[in-house]
Design a protein around this motif. Structure first.
Motif, PDB file in Angstrom:
ATOM      1  N   TYR A 156       0.837  -0.839   0.054  1.00 47.50           N
ATOM      2  CA  TYR A 156       0.114  -0.218  -0.133  1.00 47.50           C
ATOM      3  C   TYR A 156       0.691   1.045  -0.145  1.00 47.50           C
ATOM      4  O   TYR A 156       0.608   1.946  -0.353  1.00 47.50           O
ATOM      5  CB  TYR A 156      -0.492   0.030   1.162  1.00 47.50           C
ATOM      6  N   PHE A 177     -10.245  -4.763  -5.965  1.00 47.92           N
ATOM      7  CA  PHE A 177      -9.424  -3.973  -5.579  1.00 47.92           C
ATOM      8  C   PHE A 177     -10.687  -4.243  -4.131  1.00 47.92           C
ATOM      9  O   PHE A 177     -11.457  -3.804  -4.133  1.00 47.92           O
ATOM     10  CB  PHE A 177      -9.267  -2.538  -4.786  1.00 47.92           C
ATOM     11  N   GLN A 217     -10.195  -0.803   1.823  1.00 46.28           N
ATOM     12  CA  GLN A 217      -9.076   0.501   2.780  1.00 46.28           C
ATOM     13  C   GLN A 217      -9.416   1.637   3.938  1.00 46.28           C
ATOM     14  O   GLN A 217      -8.968   2.302   3.543  1.00 46.28           O
ATOM     15  CB  GLN A 217      -8.322   0.978   2.413  1.00 46.28           C
ATOM     16  N   ASN A 261      -7.341   4.292  -2.425  1.00 42.09           N
ATOM     17  CA  ASN A 261      -7.482   2.436  -2.128  1.00 42.09           C
ATOM     18  C   ASN A 261      -5.841   2.266  -1.242  1.00 42.09           C
ATOM     19  O   ASN A 261      -5.895   2.278   0.193  1.00 42.09           O
ATOM     20  CB  ASN A 261      -7.347   1.604  -2.987  1.00 42.09           C
ATOM     21  N   ASN A 262      -4.931   2.800  -1.824  1.00 36.67           N
ATOM     22  CA  ASN A 262      -3.475   2.770  -1.089  1.00 36.67           C
ATOM     23  C   ASN A 262      -3.006   3.594   0.018  1.00 36.67           C
ATOM     24  O   ASN A 262      -2.361   3.389   1.080  1.00 36.67           O
ATOM     25  CB  ASN A 262      -2.587   2.651  -2.022  1.00 36.67           C
TER      26      ASN A 262
END
Lengths: 220, 216
Positions: free
Chosen positions: A53, B135, A163, A88-89
């Motif tokens: 990530y 994802f 996330q 997301n990361n």
């Protein structure tokens, strides 16, 4: 005149300097949370998932001067403006660091004080809070996180998919996360497989309630 | 959707049952390990079946075939959508797995794949990208739309292309589970390796059979 030049130079410097995002060391050894969280899971989780990530987040902001000038909390507060790779990361990077810092070998008992009093007042008892937090963790379908947060003067248990986290797309300072639990399958599958409930029970054995209590802000 | 009744899974109805696999858990080794197969089938799939039966309280839902419920996925209780999707998706998945010794699709399906994607390699790349870029938890699919076009898509969690919530709707003929539970014991974080191994265990004759029944 000179002073304006200096101020201008400083503004230019700080206004365009890239933020440094540090991939912090894990605060304990991979096997430190045994037997509740196994060493292999910790190692892969930290060196592969968390690191992945971080690396992908750094790649996603690279070359974008606007994104490079913002801190991660600033980015999260305005996440809707940015591409999915940042969300997301960046979320994965921030969430995991917060998660590691919510645990300690053997766990620590919740200290007497403001957070403990608030939990008792709002949930009835620590046991009831634990039950509610566990149920929230079990209710997440797919990958995600469960959180204890402070918002608008109250404690709340909330969940986020993938996330995401409760800091995303809310003004800075309005939400204060206290505790996070990762319920992606990668967080527990090697040891617990499909038994997420057993993983959550084990998580409660390693929570660092001293650290969590320090995050509590009586003024919020 | 007009051709639901053609799909083998159209027969799924209440009370839902865990299908038996027509192969041993170990036959897909080394691509998918026996322990993963056993837990995936007896724990994950079983839980979707049990939770679906539990969630279907009301007679109007119980009396309909599962695939008809997907037409109104956006209106379903989350427990019905999630567990219903989980039951259908896994029922399809078990059927399209078989050690294939490097075989490829043949005949009309191969022609159609080549026309649609530029070649078999290109198809595999595009499908692999859909699987890798999902994802979180989800699936990658090869489906046929109402105009008989092939397309690749991915869906989150246990959604699928039959559901009205899908970005593009169609009849799936091939699906790949990319929930971490599908590969974590053997591959851990290396989802791309799992996706690569998938091409050694696609039961192309089953996929062709499904293709021909829908396209005709």
């Amino acid at each position: 005149m000179k002073i304006f030049v200096v101020i201008f130079a400083l503004l230019l410097f700080f206004g365009t300097t890239a933020q440094t995002h540090v991939f912090k060391p894990l605060p304990y050894a991979y096997d430190a949370l045994e037997p509740y969280i196994d060493a292999k899971t910790m190692e892969i989780h930290y060196t592969k998932h968390h690191r992945g990530y971080y690396d992908k987040f750094m790649a996603a902001i690279k070359g974008n001067h606007h994104l490079e000038s913002l801190s991660l909390p600033e980015i999260m507060a305005r996440m809707n403006e940015f591409p999915a790779a940042v969300r997301n990361n960046g979320g994965g990077f921030w969430n995991h660091e917060f998660f590691w810092e919510s645990m300690t070998p053997g766990g620590s008992a919740i200290p007497e004080g403001a957070l403990k009093n608030r939990i008792n007042a709002q949930f009835g008892s620590m046991e009831k809070f634990i039950e509610e937090f566990k149920n929230a963790g079990l209710s997440i379908f797919g990958s995600g996180w469960v959180w204890l947060i402070q918002e608008k003067g109250a404690l709340k248990i909330v969940t986020t998919p993938n996330q995401d986290n409760p800091l995303m797309n809310v003004p800075a300072g309005t939400v204060n996360p206290l505790l996070a639990l990762d319920v992606w399958e990668h967080a527990y599958y090697l040891k617990h497989q499909n038994k997420r409930a057993a993983y959550i029970d084990d998580f409660f054995k390693v929570i660092d309630w001293i650290a969590v209590s320090k995050r509590f802000n009586e003024k919020l | 959707m007009k051709k639901l009744e053609i799909l083998p899974e159209f027969r799924l109805d209440f009370p839902y049952n865990l299908p038996t696999l027509d192969y041993e858990y170990s036959v897909l080794e080394p691509h998918i390990d026996a322990r993963t197969m056993e837990i995936h089938h007896t724990k994950h799939h079983q839980a979707y079946v049990d939770n679906l039966n539990k969630a279907l309280g009301d007679d109007a839902l119980i009396s309909k075939p599962l695939l008809h419920l997907f037409d109104k996925a956006d209106k379903l209780a989350p427990a019905v959508r999630n567990n219903g999707g989980g039951h259908y998706n896994h029922s399809l998945f078990w059927k399209i797995l078989k050690i294939n010794n490097g075989s490829k699709p043949e005949g009309d399906l191969m022609k159609h794949i080549t026309q649609s994607f530029g070649g078999f390699e290109e198809f595999r790349d595009e499908f692999g990208k859909a699987a890798a870029s999902r994802f979180g938890s989800g699936w990658a699919w090869l489906s046929i739309d109402e105009e008989n076009n092939l397309f690749i898509s991915s869906t989150p969690n246990q959604d699928n292309p039959l559901m009205n919530v899908a970005e593009k709707r169609g009849y799936p003929i091939l699906g790949l589970d990319v929930w971490e539970h599908a590969y974590y014991l053997h591959y851990q974080n290396r989802r791309p390796d799992y996706i690569k191994a998938f091409w050694d265990i696609v039961n192309w004759s089953e996929v062709e059979k499904r293709y021909l029944s829908i396209i005709k």
